[in-house]
Write a protein that holds these residues in place. Structure first.
Motif, PDB file in Angstrom:
ATOM      1  N   VAL A  49       0.824  -1.205   0.000  1.00 24.22           N
ATOM      2  CA  VAL A  49       0.000   0.000   0.000  1.00 24.22           C
ATOM      3  C   VAL A  49       0.857   1.254   0.000  1.00 24.22           C
ATOM      4  CG1 VAL A  49      -1.702   1.322   1.331  1.00 24.22           C
ATOM      5  CG2 VAL A  49      -1.985  -1.128   1.060  1.00 24.22           C
ATOM      6  N   PHE A  50       1.963   1.232   0.722  1.00 25.73           N
ATOM      7  CA  PHE A  50       2.839   2.400   0.820  1.00 25.73           C
ATOM      8  C   PHE A  50       3.247   2.885  -0.572  1.00 25.73           C
ATOM      9  CE2 PHE A  50       7.152   4.202   1.257  1.00 25.73           C
ATOM     10  CZ  PHE A  50       6.859   5.269   2.081  1.00 25.73           C
ATOM     11  N   GLU A  51       3.578   1.960  -1.473  1.00 24.35           N
ATOM     12  CA  GLU A  51       4.030   2.335  -2.817  1.00 24.35           C
ATOM     13  C   GLU A  51       2.895   2.404  -3.831  1.00 24.35           C
ATOM     14  OE1 GLU A  51       7.150  -0.352  -3.855  1.00 24.35           O
ATOM     15  OE2 GLU A  51       8.486   0.422  -2.324  1.00 24.35           O
ATOM     16  N   MET A  52       1.839   1.620  -3.647  1.00 24.23           N
ATOM     17  CA  MET A  52       0.791   1.523  -4.659  1.00 24.23           C
ATOM     18  C   MET A  52      -0.433   2.381  -4.361  1.00 24.23           C
ATOM     19  SD  MET A  52       1.104  -2.384  -5.888  1.00 24.23           S
ATOM     20  CE  MET A  52       0.251  -2.000  -7.392  1.00 24.23           C
ATOM     21  N   GLY A  53      -0.588   2.863  -3.131  1.00 21.41           N
ATOM     22  CA  GLY A  53      -1.646   3.815  -2.828  1.00 21.41           C
ATOM     23  C   GLY A  53      -2.922   3.268  -2.237  1.00 21.41           C
ATOM     24  N   SER A  54      -3.260   2.006  -2.511  1.00 22.40           N
ATOM     25  CA  SER A  54      -4.498   1.465  -1.957  1.00 22.40           C
ATOM     26  C   SER A  54      -4.413  -0.054  -1.823  1.00 22.40           C
ATOM     27  CB  SER A  54      -5.699   1.818  -2.836  1.00 22.40           C
ATOM     28  OG  SER A  54      -5.683   1.064  -4.036  1.00 22.40           O
ATOM     29  N   GLU A  55      -5.221  -0.578  -0.912  1.00 26.21           N
ATOM     30  CA  GLU A  55      -5.287  -2.031  -0.761  1.00 26.21           C
ATOM     31  C   GLU A  55      -5.826  -2.672  -2.033  1.00 26.21           C
ATOM     32  OE1 GLU A  55      -7.060  -3.513   2.845  1.00 26.21           O
ATOM     33  OE2 GLU A  55      -6.278  -1.806   3.977  1.00 26.21           O
ATOM     34  N   GLU A  56      -6.770  -2.027  -2.669  1.00 22.86           N
ATOM     35  CA  GLU A  56      -7.340  -2.549  -3.913  1.00 22.86           C
ATOM     36  C   GLU A  56      -6.258  -2.729  -4.975  1.00 22.86           C
ATOM     37  OE1 GLU A  56     -10.570  -1.335  -7.356  1.00 22.86           O
ATOM     38  OE2 GLU A  56     -10.573  -0.224  -5.470  1.00 22.86           O
ATOM     39  N   ALA A  57      -5.357  -1.764  -5.096  1.00 23.06           N
ATOM     40  CA  ALA A  57      -4.265  -1.852  -6.070  1.00 23.06           C
ATOM     41  C   ALA A  57      -3.331  -3.012  -5.742  1.00 23.06           C
ATOM     42  CB  ALA A  57      -3.481  -0.543  -6.121  1.00 23.06           C
TER      43      ALA A  57
ATOM     44  N   GLU B  48       5.618 -14.316  -0.407  1.00 20.06           N
ATOM     45  CA  GLU B  48       4.933 -13.923   0.830  1.00 20.06           C
ATOM     46  C   GLU B  48       3.501 -13.558   0.464  1.00 20.06           C
ATOM     47  OE1 GLU B  48       6.889 -10.820   3.023  1.00 20.06           O
ATOM     48  OE2 GLU B  48       8.852 -11.666   2.618  1.00 20.06           O
ATOM     49  N   PRO B  49       2.504 -14.241   1.027  1.00 21.51           N
ATOM     50  CA  PRO B  49       1.121 -13.856   0.753  1.00 21.51           C
ATOM     51  C   PRO B  49       0.837 -12.464   1.325  1.00 21.51           C
ATOM     52  CG  PRO B  49       1.202 -15.493   2.498  1.00 21.51           C
ATOM     53  CD  PRO B  49       2.601 -15.330   1.986  1.00 21.51           C
ATOM     54  N   ILE B  50      -0.297 -11.900   0.971  1.00 20.57           N
ATOM     55  CA  ILE B  50      -0.651 -10.578   1.477  1.00 20.57           C
ATOM     56  C   ILE B  50      -0.745 -10.619   3.003  1.00 20.57           C
ATOM     57  CG2 ILE B  50      -2.435  -8.802   1.519  1.00 20.57           C
ATOM     58  CD1 ILE B  50      -2.992  -9.473  -1.408  1.00 20.57           C
ATOM     59  N   HIS B  51      -0.031  -9.679   3.623  1.00 19.24           N
ATOM     60  CA  HIS B  51       0.017  -9.615   5.082  1.00 19.24           C
ATOM     61  C   HIS B  51       0.287  -8.169   5.511  1.00 19.24           C
ATOM     62  CE1 HIS B  51       4.150 -10.094   3.712  1.00 19.24           C
ATOM     63  NE2 HIS B  51       4.557  -9.561   4.854  1.00 19.24           N
ATOM     64  N   GLU B  52       0.178  -7.904   6.788  1.00 21.71           N
ATOM     65  CA  GLU B  52       0.408  -6.558   7.314  1.00 21.71           C
ATOM     66  C   GLU B  52       1.833  -6.437   7.847  1.00 21.71           C
ATOM     67  OE1 GLU B  52      -1.488  -3.501  10.619  1.00 21.71           O
ATOM     68  OE2 GLU B  52      -2.665  -5.200   9.923  1.00 21.71           O
ATOM     69  N   LEU B  53       2.419  -5.267   7.598  1.00 22.12           N
ATOM     70  CA  LEU B  53       3.738  -4.918   8.118  1.00 22.12           C
ATOM     71  C   LEU B  53       3.628  -3.576   8.837  1.00 22.12           C
ATOM     72  CD1 LEU B  53       5.920  -5.853   5.027  1.00 22.12           C
ATOM     73  CD2 LEU B  53       5.780  -7.088   7.188  1.00 22.12           C
ATOM     74  N   PRO B  54       4.626  -3.191   9.624  1.00 23.45           N
ATOM     75  CA  PRO B  54       4.544  -1.915  10.337  1.00 23.45           C
ATOM     76  C   PRO B  54       4.322  -0.708   9.420  1.00 23.45           C
ATOM     77  CG  PRO B  54       6.337  -3.231  11.222  1.00 23.45           C
ATOM     78  CD  PRO B  54       5.819  -3.947  10.004  1.00 23.45           C
TER      79      PRO B  54
ATOM     80  N   SER C 110       2.932  -0.900   6.188  1.00 26.33           N
ATOM     81  CA  SER C 110       1.928  -1.124   5.154  1.00 26.33           C
ATOM     82  C   SER C 110       0.819  -2.034   5.667  1.00 26.33           C
ATOM     83  CB  SER C 110       2.581  -1.758   3.925  1.00 26.33           C
ATOM     84  OG  SER C 110       1.649  -1.971   2.901  1.00 26.33           O
ATOM     85  N   LYS C 111      -0.450  -1.660   5.398  1.00 22.81           N
ATOM     86  CA  LYS C 111      -1.586  -2.474   5.823  1.00 22.81           C
ATOM     87  C   LYS C 111      -1.641  -3.810   5.088  1.00 22.81           C
ATOM     88  CE  LYS C 111      -5.390  -0.066   7.049  1.00 22.81           C
ATOM     89  NZ  LYS C 111      -6.577   0.757   6.801  1.00 22.81           N
ATOM     90  N   CYS C 112      -1.185  -3.822   3.846  1.00 23.34           N
ATOM     91  CA  CYS C 112      -1.083  -5.100   3.134  1.00 23.34           C
ATOM     92  C   CYS C 112       0.105  -5.041   2.182  1.00 23.34           C
ATOM     93  CB  CYS C 112      -2.384  -5.487   2.436  1.00 23.34           C
ATOM     94  SG  CYS C 112      -2.971  -4.441   1.136  1.00 23.34           S
ATOM     95  N   CYS C 113       0.842  -6.129   2.201  1.00 21.21           N
ATOM     96  CA  CYS C 113       2.087  -6.232   1.453  1.00 21.21           C
ATOM     97  C   CYS C 113       2.231  -7.688   1.001  1.00 21.21           C
ATOM     98  CB  CYS C 113       3.241  -5.834   2.372  1.00 21.21           C
ATOM     99  SG  CYS C 113       4.858  -5.917   1.609  1.00 21.21           S
TER     100      CYS C 113
END
Length: 57
Positions: A9-17, A33-39, A41-44
């Motif tokens: 999300v940090f680089e792409m702007g939205s969870e949808e993206a 790495e499947p989609i997960h949360e990091l400090p 980014s909400k999803c990475c």
């Protein structure tokens, strides 16, 4: 280990993206790495696409 694409999300702007990029790039590829949360980014996620390449996103 081969290079991989990291989508977040940090680089792409939205969870949808992130979910859309993950769906497209993981088709026929390898999920590192499947989609997960990091400090930061909400999803990475991390993926090697079906061609074994990393893509800048």
């Amino acid at each position: 280990m081969k290079n991989y694409t990291q989508v977040n999300v940090f680089e792409m702007g939205s969870e949808e993206a992130v979910y859309n990029a993950f769906r497209i790039l993981s088709g026929g590829g390898v999920i590192i790495e499947p989609i997960h949360e990091l400090p930061w980014s909400k999803c990475c996620a991390a993926i090697i696409d079906k061609y074994g390449l990393s893509k800048p996103l």
